[in-house]
Design an enzyme around this catalytic site. Sequence first.
Site, PDB file in Angstrom:
ATOM      1  N   GLU A   1       0.826  -1.211   0.000  1.00  0.00           N
ATOM      2  CA  GLU A   1       0.000   0.000   0.000  1.00  0.00           C
ATOM      3  C   GLU A   1       0.862   1.263   0.000  1.00  0.00           C
ATOM      4  O   GLU A   1       0.728   2.146   0.841  1.00  0.00           O
ATOM      5  CB  GLU A   1      -0.996   0.016   1.168  1.00  0.00           C
ATOM      6  CG  GLU A   1      -2.117  -0.997   1.025  1.00  0.00           C
ATOM      7  CD  GLU A   1      -3.296  -0.722   1.950  1.00  0.00           C
ATOM      8  OE1 GLU A   1      -3.469   0.430   2.406  1.00  0.00           O
ATOM      9  OE2 GLU A   1      -4.047  -1.669   2.217  1.00  0.00           O
TER      10      GLU A   1
ATOM     11  N   ASP B   1       1.307  -8.674   2.811  1.00  0.00           N
ATOM     12  CA  ASP B   1      -0.002  -8.694   3.448  1.00  0.00           C
ATOM     13  C   ASP B   1      -0.817  -9.708   2.648  1.00  0.00           C
ATOM     14  O   ASP B   1      -1.295  -9.402   1.554  1.00  0.00           O
ATOM     15  CB  ASP B   1      -0.629  -7.296   3.398  1.00  0.00           C
ATOM     16  CG  ASP B   1      -2.051  -7.266   3.948  1.00  0.00           C
ATOM     17  OD1 ASP B   1      -2.568  -8.339   4.314  1.00  0.00           O
ATOM     18  OD2 ASP B   1      -2.653  -6.178   3.986  1.00  0.00           O
TER      19      ASP B   1
ATOM     20  N   ASN C   1      -3.611 -11.108   3.622  1.00  0.00           N
ATOM     21  CA  ASN C   1      -5.039 -11.052   3.969  1.00  0.00           C
ATOM     22  C   ASN C   1      -5.585 -12.440   4.294  1.00  0.00           C
ATOM     23  O   ASN C   1      -6.723 -12.777   3.943  1.00  0.00           O
ATOM     24  CB  ASN C   1      -5.837 -10.411   2.832  1.00  0.00           C
ATOM     25  CG  ASN C   1      -5.854  -8.900   2.927  1.00  0.00           C
ATOM     26  OD1 ASN C   1      -6.160  -8.336   3.985  1.00  0.00           O
ATOM     27  ND2 ASN C   1      -5.486  -8.230   1.848  1.00  0.00           N
TER      28      ASN C   1
END
Length: 587
Positions: free
Chosen positions: A329, A472, A474
């Site tokens: 991100e 990440d 998730n």
Amino acid sequence: MFTHLSAALALLPRGLLLPSPRTLTRACRLLGAMETAVVRCLPGEPKLTISFRLDGSHKHMLRDQDEALGKVLGRISNNISKGQGKAKKSKRNQGGQSCEPPEPTVVKLYYGGAQVADSVLNSEAWQDGAVLQVGHVKYSVQRNAPTFTTAELPVSLLAGYPVCPNLAVEFGSLQDCEFTWYKENAPNTSPEAAGGGPGQDDGWTEVGCGRVHVPSNQDIGHRLKLRCTPKDGGRSGPAKELVSVGAVEAGPGACTSDNRHMFTVKETEWPSVRVVSYNILADVYAQTELSKNVLYPYCAPYALQLDYRQNLIKKELAGYHADIICLQEVDKGVFSDSLTPALDAFGLDGVFRIKEKQHEGLATFYRRSRFKLLSQHDIVLSEALTSDPIHSELLQRVSTNGALKEKILKRSTALQVLLSPSGRKVCVANTHLYWHPKGGNVRLVQMGVALQHLNHMISEVAPGAPLIFCGDFNSSPTSGVLQLVTETVVPQQHADWSSSGPEESCSMELLSAFPPLLSACSQPDYTNYVAGFHGCLDYIFIQPDSMQVEQVIPLPSHQEVTTYVALPSVAHPSDHIALICDLRWTP
């Protein structure tokens, strides 16, 4: 030289003793010293530029390289005459007196003591060490002198947090450049009273040197100024002065990373390597109404602002003294204008892979003293699934459910892959899998593509290189993705295959392209903590037969995380927590 300069300065009026640029210019003229004319001239480019200062104004000319020198010198002379003519006309209008037209200013170029002929082309005439004479002023020509092409200070300055200017230099090296930092004096305060001695700029007191400056609490309420001189070894170019837009503000006090820094005071020593994986929360998500009012309503609005969060992120990352940093991100502008300048100053180089639809992406940094980028093999997972033959079997299975296939192909999820040598080669991978809580089936396919691609790249480019896979994901510890990575197989009965409902269900057995990987930081209670959710979503996977875990940096305590309800907060810049571990190559 300096003795004579001091003597000349002693003859000047008392109010001019502080060495402002104008004062130094006048002093140098008294001594016959030359100012500088900077010429940028590169082979293959049709134009060159000539820059110099005359009577307090900056002259910048863009000319053809194949133009005769005489035309440029004539243009300089004409421009000066026009300026003088306007000044005399204005004086005549005010006093009602007639004035004679100004005489043309003599403009010549010398090289090696001889005048350069007007017929010589610009590309050959403007040599390093030549002398430009404009009237009674002489300029030392610097051809392709070290020059800052970018020079900016951050907008937000916090006491106790590193100020890392965004700098780019042409014909020079940032490592060679010189930097001096100044603090603005309070009104009616002399440099001596503010703690400075003679030789300070008028209104400013020197407070530090070096490319990075950490303001102190004494700097709160004061603006900062940076004087930076571009250099390439012994060669210097024109200095630039940057003044901060605002004053230094008070920092937030204790941050969640402060205690973690006690474990990372020193850099690792070979054959150990420190790895960080961190979702830093993209600004494109932090500034949505959903984030402000639903996801993070507990977070003070100013603490969600990008400039504020970047201060915290840069201090946190700098304090980890990491060798490899994998970030998710990352806004494109944050990578180029904030993270790259800051981490470059701390010895790390970086690469970026954007997710086009989201305007954010993946960034991986590595310590250049220990690693060198061998090659890069980034992919968009959905594109690789349909275009690379190594995924043909998986594509065939996914294609049995058109709805699931369409959903997978809409995702712009990327995989960033670097192969770096440092005595031994290592493959570093970084990804951010699909976020939706009911997207377990999509993440399984994405992970299957990622592992197959990584295995193929390693075998083709660096056989035997160990894998460090950060991101990440998730995915919780009970997810199919974790089972695929750590147990190498996901059975067709796994619940994740039908996680998004029967219409997108796709039952298959999925095999990993690697032997079982190890989660280097184990499985913390959470790596993501917001008011409505907390869980472990981030991992650093390694091959246990190639690397061993030497140290895992403890995560912030639950009390630290919840001091301001949840994350992000005034003390923590993201809704995720960085994973940090020290790894050691197995002999």
